[in-house]
Design a protein around this motif. Structure first.
Motif, short mmCIF file in Angstrom:
data_model
loop_
_atom_site.label_atom_id
_atom_site.label_comp_id
_atom_site.label_asym_id
_atom_site.label_seq_id
_atom_site.Cartn_x
_atom_site.Cartn_y
_atom_site.Cartn_z
N ALA A 132 0.83 -1.20 0.00
CA ALA A 132 0.00 0.00 0.00
C ALA A 132 0.87 1.26 0.00
O ALA A 132 1.84 1.34 0.74
CB ALA A 132 -0.93 0.00 1.20
N GLU A 133 0.47 2.23 -0.82
CA GLU A 133 1.18 3.50 -0.90
C GLU A 133 0.29 4.64 -0.43
O GLU A 133 0.52 5.80 -0.79
CB GLU A 133 1.65 3.73 -2.33
CG GLU A 133 2.64 2.66 -2.78
CD GLU A 133 3.20 2.90 -4.16
OE1 GLU A 133 2.59 3.70 -4.92
OE2 GLU A 133 4.23 2.30 -4.49
N GLY A 134 -0.70 4.33 0.40
CA GLY A 134 -1.59 5.33 0.96
C GLY A 134 -2.34 4.72 2.13
O GLY A 134 -2.19 3.53 2.45
N GLN A 185 -8.70 -0.42 1.43
CA GLN A 185 -7.32 -0.05 1.17
C GLN A 185 -7.19 0.00 -0.36
O GLN A 185 -7.06 -1.02 -1.02
CB GLN A 185 -6.35 -1.05 1.77
CG GLN A 185 -4.88 -0.81 1.42
CD GLN A 185 -4.42 0.63 1.52
OE1 GLN A 185 -4.47 1.39 0.54
NE2 GLN A 185 -3.98 1.03 2.71
N PRO A 186 -7.29 1.22 -0.95
CA PRO A 186 -7.32 1.35 -2.41
C PRO A 186 -5.99 1.73 -3.05
O PRO A 186 -5.97 2.10 -4.23
CB PRO A 186 -8.33 2.48 -2.60
CG PRO A 186 -8.08 3.39 -1.43
CD PRO A 186 -7.63 2.49 -0.29
N PHE A 187 -4.88 1.62 -2.32
CA PHE A 187 -3.61 2.20 -2.78
C PHE A 187 -2.53 1.16 -3.07
O PHE A 187 -1.34 1.48 -2.99
CB PHE A 187 -3.09 3.20 -1.75
CG PHE A 187 -3.87 4.48 -1.71
CD1 PHE A 187 -3.71 5.44 -2.69
CD2 PHE A 187 -4.78 4.73 -0.69
CE1 PHE A 187 -4.43 6.64 -2.65
CE2 PHE A 187 -5.49 5.90 -0.63
CZ PHE A 187 -5.32 6.87 -1.62
N TYR A 188 -2.89 -0.06 -3.40
CA TYR A 188 -1.87 -1.08 -3.60
C TYR A 188 -1.20 -0.98 -4.97
O TYR A 188 -1.86 -0.77 -5.99
CB TYR A 188 -2.48 -2.48 -3.50
CG TYR A 188 -2.88 -2.91 -2.12
CD1 TYR A 188 -1.94 -3.06 -1.11
CD2 TYR A 188 -4.21 -3.19 -1.82
CE1 TYR A 188 -2.31 -3.46 0.16
CE2 TYR A 188 -4.59 -3.61 -0.56
CZ TYR A 188 -3.64 -3.74 0.43
OH TYR A 188 -4.01 -4.14 1.69
N THR A 189 0.12 -1.19 -4.97
CA THR A 189 0.84 -1.57 -6.18
C THR A 189 1.12 -3.07 -6.09
O THR A 189 1.32 -3.60 -4.99
CB THR A 189 2.15 -0.80 -6.35
OG1 THR A 189 2.97 -1.03 -5.19
CG2 THR A 189 1.88 0.69 -6.48
N VAL A 190 1.11 -3.75 -7.23
CA VAL A 190 1.12 -5.22 -7.26
C VAL A 190 2.19 -5.72 -8.21
O VAL A 190 2.46 -5.11 -9.26
CB VAL A 190 -0.25 -5.76 -7.74
CG1 VAL A 190 -0.29 -7.28 -7.66
CG2 VAL A 190 -1.39 -5.16 -6.93
N GLU A 191 2.78 -6.84 -7.85
CA GLU A 191 3.59 -7.62 -8.78
C GLU A 191 3.41 -9.09 -8.44
O GLU A 191 3.14 -9.45 -7.29
CB GLU A 191 5.06 -7.22 -8.71
CG GLU A 191 5.72 -7.45 -7.36
CD GLU A 191 7.19 -7.04 -7.37
OE1 GLU A 191 7.65 -6.51 -8.40
OE2 GLU A 191 7.87 -7.29 -6.36
N GLN A 235 -5.67 8.23 -13.63
CA GLN A 235 -4.26 8.47 -13.91
C GLN A 235 -3.69 9.61 -13.08
O GLN A 235 -2.48 9.65 -12.82
CB GLN A 235 -4.06 8.74 -15.41
CG GLN A 235 -4.14 7.49 -16.27
CD GLN A 235 -3.79 7.76 -17.72
OE1 GLN A 235 -3.54 8.90 -18.11
NE2 GLN A 235 -3.79 6.71 -18.53
N ASP A 236 -4.54 10.54 -12.65
CA ASP A 236 -4.03 11.66 -11.86
C ASP A 236 -3.89 11.31 -10.38
O ASP A 236 -3.54 12.18 -9.56
CB ASP A 236 -4.90 12.91 -12.04
CG ASP A 236 -6.31 12.75 -11.46
OD1 ASP A 236 -6.60 11.70 -10.85
OD2 ASP A 236 -7.12 13.68 -11.62
N THR A 254 -8.68 11.48 -2.67
CA THR A 254 -7.55 12.21 -3.24
C THR A 254 -6.31 11.31 -3.26
O THR A 254 -6.26 10.28 -2.58
CB THR A 254 -7.23 13.47 -2.42
OG1 THR A 254 -6.69 13.08 -1.15
CG2 THR A 254 -8.47 14.32 -2.21
N PRO A 255 -5.26 11.71 -4.00
CA PRO A 255 -4.03 10.92 -4.00
C PRO A 255 -3.41 10.77 -2.61
O PRO A 255 -2.66 9.81 -2.37
CB PRO A 255 -3.11 11.70 -4.93
CG PRO A 255 -4.04 12.42 -5.86
CD PRO A 255 -5.22 12.80 -5.01
N GLN A 256 -3.73 11.68 -1.69
CA GLN A 256 -3.20 11.60 -0.32
C GLN A 256 -4.10 10.77 0.60
O GLN A 256 -3.77 10.56 1.77
CB GLN A 256 -3.05 13.00 0.26
CG GLN A 256 -2.03 13.87 -0.47
CD GLN A 256 -2.54 14.39 -1.81
OE1 GLN A 256 -3.74 14.69 -1.96
NE2 GLN A 256 -1.66 14.47 -2.79
N GLY A 257 -5.26 10.33 0.11
CA GLY A 257 -6.14 9.48 0.90
C GLY A 257 -7.25 10.22 1.61
O GLY A 257 -7.97 9.63 2.42
#
Length: 349
Positions: free
Chosen positions: A169-171, A196-202, A244-245, A267-270
């Protein structure tokens, strides 16, 4: 009566056939009811709430291969209580169901698991956090002292597919509605709901043609209640969108005698803004023949106050979860006033 037969009876009891899993909440006698003003408590609320009728841990991921090809993955654990409370062994009144899905532009795969609570086959543990059913799992890999959902590993296997994904999570966590109290009808049915809507995944998808390394984004929803829908509501259309923003949108409409809508602008900051009934509008733009029925797979989402006018397009219009309770669920592309990606779930069609 075996567990699967019991669950089928629960799931198909009117009006649950149309509403899907949430229809189990139509009879709440003896169960706890969500109350406005109750503060969510973490990490406790990451775990199960056996005094409530229904609950789920629901993760969706929009993914891409190295060649830019689009994929989607879904992992869900449902808990349903035959009676409130918990007990040891076979006396437990908790029934568990798992759903997993994997979508490519040409194919859609789905799988289902059932389990009885109390015997170790399925459940949720808070510390260290893990949710599981058989060999499917969602396990925290967070560093000591961090929120358990700040890093997760998930895995599931079905006929002809499997996946193994790591996410960070990045937020922050986001509470929907009134500090996590999410109203679902004009009559006041509600749930506790956060994400928790801020995950990056690999990770890796294993398909009939072989493994595919993927990266992308993911969104985890947590919700529990005992009576989330009104008796006239026949299903819902739910969207989670990452623009994208960096902004994010959760929005849904519940279909019934009168349509009820709600959402959250993030917002991008949560920072979260709750969108009340009527703020968002959802308009079908095109249907597809899916599993012998017309399903509205293309949508327009409008929020005039924000100047938001989104068009959604499915990665695969045939993303039908052909399970005990069937529904449409799959990744979408978003264009219009903003570009992005997301997930769409539709029940009751």
């Amino acid at each position: 009566m075996n567990v699967k037969a019991l669950l089928v009876l629960l799931l198909l009891a009117p009006p649950a056939l149309a509403q899907g899993f949430a229809g189990l909440g139509t009879d709440a006698e003896g169960f706890a009811i969500p109350e406005r003003g109750r503060a969510l408590d973490f990490p406790r609320d990451h775990g199960a709430h056996p005094d409530y009728r229904i609950e789920w841990w629901y993760l969706t991921a929009t993914l891409q291969g190295a060649d830019g090809r689009d994929y989607g993955a879904q992992w869900t654990l449902f808990r349903s209580a035959v009676a409130p409370g918990e007990a040891d062994g076979w006396d437990s009144p908790q029934v568990w169901m798992g759903h997993a899905g994997l979508t490519t532009p040409e194919q859609h795969f789905s799988a289902e698991r059932f389990a009885r609570g109390g015997i170790g086959q399925a459940g949720v543990q808070v510390d260290p956090f893990t949710a599981w059913i058989d060999d499917w799992h969602m396990t925290s890999t967070a560093r000591a002292g961090a929120d358990a959902y700040s890093a997760l590993h998930i895995a599931a296997t079905g006929p002809n597919f499997s996946y193994d994904l790591n996410m960070r999570a990045e937020g922050p966590l986001v509470l929907h509605g009134d500090n996590g109290y999410s109203v679902k009808s004009a009559a006041g049915q509600a749930s506790y709901y956060y994400s928790q809507p801020f995950y990056t995944v690999e990770g890796t998808l294993n398909l009939p043609d072989g493994p595919v390394a993927v990266t992308g984004q993911a969104w985890l929803d947590r919700e529990w209640s005992s009576q989330p829908l009104a008796s006239d509501q026949t299903g819902w259309d739910w969207f989670s969108i990452v623009l994208q923003d960096g902004h994010r949108l959760m929005g849904f409409q519940l279909r019934g005698d009168q349509t009820f809508t709600a959402g959250t602008w993030i917002t991008p900051q949560g920072e979260a803004t709750a969108l009340p009934d009527g703020a968002l509008s959802f308009t079908p733009q095109g249907t597809a023949q899916v599993a012998g029925r017309d399903v509205p797979v293309r949508w327009r989402i409008d929020w005039p106050e924000q100047g938001l006018a989104l068009q959604t397009e499915p990665i695969n219009p045939q993303a039908w979860m052909d399970l005990t309770v069937s529904y449409w669920e799959g990744p979408i592309r978003v264009t219009g006033s903003h570009d992005g990606r997301g997930y769409l779930e539709m029940t009751g069609y």
